[in-house]
Design an enzyme around this catalytic site. Sequence first.
Site, PDB file in Angstrom:
ATOM      1  N   HIS A  33      23.229  19.331  35.659  1.00 24.10           N
ATOM      2  CA  HIS A  33      24.182  18.418  37.067  1.00 24.10           C
ATOM      3  C   HIS A  33      23.060  18.382  38.793  1.00 24.10           C
ATOM      4  CE1 HIS A  33      26.413  21.196  34.734  1.00 24.10           C
ATOM      5  NE2 HIS A  33      27.650  21.261  35.020  1.00 24.10           N
ATOM      6  N   HIS A 264      27.742  14.817  39.811  1.00 25.71           N
ATOM      7  CA  HIS A 264      28.407  16.480  39.653  1.00 25.71           C
ATOM      8  C   HIS A 264      27.371  17.019  37.945  1.00 25.71           C
ATOM      9  CE1 HIS A 264      30.428  20.416  39.754  1.00 25.71           C
ATOM     10  NE2 HIS A 264      30.125  20.463  38.471  1.00 25.71           N
ATOM     11  N   GLU A 411      41.548  44.550  40.095  1.00 24.98           N
ATOM     12  CA  GLU A 411      40.526  44.575  39.163  1.00 24.98           C
ATOM     13  C   GLU A 411      39.327  43.829  38.648  1.00 24.98           C
ATOM     14  OE1 GLU A 411      45.161  46.165  37.909  1.00 24.98           O
ATOM     15  OE2 GLU A 411      43.834  44.705  38.831  1.00 24.98           O
ATOM     16  N   HIS A 473      52.783  47.188  29.743  1.00 22.51           N
ATOM     17  CA  HIS A 473      52.191  48.342  29.739  1.00 22.51           C
ATOM     18  C   HIS A 473      51.539  48.961  29.188  1.00 22.51           C
ATOM     19  CE1 HIS A 473      52.984  47.062  34.084  1.00 22.51           C
ATOM     20  NE2 HIS A 473      52.677  48.416  34.705  1.00 22.51           N
TER      21      HIS A 473
END
Length: 661
Positions: A33, A264, A411, A473
């Site tokens: 890159h 890129h 999280e 859960h």
Amino acid sequence: MTRDSMDAAATTRMANAIRALSMDAVEKAKSGHPGMPMGMADVATVLATRHLKFDAGAPDWADRDRFVLSAGHGSMLIYSLGYLLGYAGMTIEEIKNFRQLGSKTAGHPEYGHAPAVETTTGPLGQGLANAVGMAIAEAHLNARFGDGLADHHTYVIAGDGCLMEGVSQEALSLAGHLKLRKLIVLWDDNNISIDGPVSISDSTNQTERFAASGWNTARVDGHDPAAVDAAIADAKNSDRPTLIACRTTIGYGAPTKSGKAAAHGAPLGAEEIAGAREALGWNHGPFEVPGDLMTAWRDAGARGADARAAWEARLAKDSNCEDFKAALSGDYAGAVTAAIRAHKKTLSEEPPKVATRKASELALNIVNEAVDITIGGSADLTGSNNTKTKNISVLDAENYAGRYINYGIREHGMAAAMNGMALHGGVIPYGGTFLVFTDYCRPSIRLAALMGLRVVYVMTHDSIGLGADGPTHQPVEHLAALRAIPNLNVFRPCDAIETAECWAAALTNLATPSVIALSRQGLEPARLTHTDDNMVARGAYVVADEKEYAATIIASGSEVEIAMAARAALAGEGVAVRVVSAPCFELFAMQPESYIAETLGQKPRVGVEAGVKQGWDQVLRKKDAFIGMTGFGASAPAKELYAHFGITAGTVAGAVRALTE
């Protein structure tokens, strides 16, 4: 040289060395890159030569500024800096071997492999979130030890992709909330992604987004060294974290590909490189940097030597010198082992029936007294994870000396920040959520394992035993998925004593992250007598034995209780069984073959765990049986029994009967 006397032309020439090395290395590798290093070369040059506090001759200086290349695909930027500034080990040969097997110059920067690389980046947004953790660690150490020992900034180069990733929002909002004023993000605002202009997929006003979370923001021309210099200087005086939007041209200097997606992620090609050399006035061959520029760069690499020497002198005289050194070493094995051993002895006097999440809290009370560099936290589940002990205060914008972070429902950001804290050094991070939400943490957990970081993930509510929250859960596949990550220890203790041993094992392993999976429901103790040995450190061991036995039941966590009940039921029928507790498959696999064989025995085996079977082939043979859990109604192969509403002792005993009749 003062800011007013800054020689923009000289700075641009130094920046062109980065551009040349980057396009040459990518061309030679036939992949890479080049666009980002060429576009951000001016910004990086100003940062490295005018602001970054470091000494290339002492790359591990504890009070250095941290520089994170979050846009890790532009790795030739940091490799070029490493070579030009004179970091040992980053030679021109390493630059020439970019992206080659065995080289230090991997396609994306890898922590521990190349000098000047503070964290492994490549998965976009991770570096930015790591930097938040580094800034937290600096703020905490500064509050504890003062400006004389800990007073440095954390700089990030982030791209458009980093800011699109969801983890960026979690990270930037946490940083703004904590007012991490020494965190400065230099955004490569080139408006280009792989597929084309950023506008085809995103229309966010990034400066307004950061400002909404309490950041200071600025916009500059990224190819104007004086403007970049002034913006960084202002940011260093801010009372908030700062985003500097640096408008740049990707592939700067390339005659037909600059400003386009074509610059890129692919070599520019010989013709384009020749045109770039002409446009940049770079009349030197591939991998050649003229002597005067090398001298300027090496002088920049050495300019922090005096500051580093002065810091070392201050440290030697500081009354907190030994505590500071101990914090940086991070080795508290003696203190942890002694404290946990005494705690185990107390527990064995009257073994409690408690949930292992509660047992974890009991152990943490001991750990946080014995080790004063732990920093805990939870993703808005403190009362459920039991991660905050009574002997530590909250770390927030008014109290950086605290040792507990309210991460909020972030999280992923929590896990990534903990990686940054561990990388920074001086603290040991742990954080909690529900085991099912390791899915949100997984990218950062994987990188912690890849980098060999001591980070502890306290994951409670580890099975259907959590209750009535339902399958969203109730983790089923999560233990198997975590065990699939190399260099990650997954602990699942069966009672209070094993839980304490898990904490000891996690904290004394300096190069491996740990997941401690804990129950919501109370569990009968399996360990009833004290031993100084850490049995969990063996991975698996015989918890109940018979001289002559017909089968071995192997279980982890809450299912050890069920295995023990099945053993008792079978004993009433005259069938003797051995029970093996297996709290950590990874550590068990590291034991001598003789120990593994002796522990498992040669009799029929029944594996029991409230999850899917993947990974259990490590201890089970084709002729053995497995009893697990599934929430998906999957059909089970022969000798595999999946329960939908819980595993019972009767089911386990029945499996033993079937194998031994």
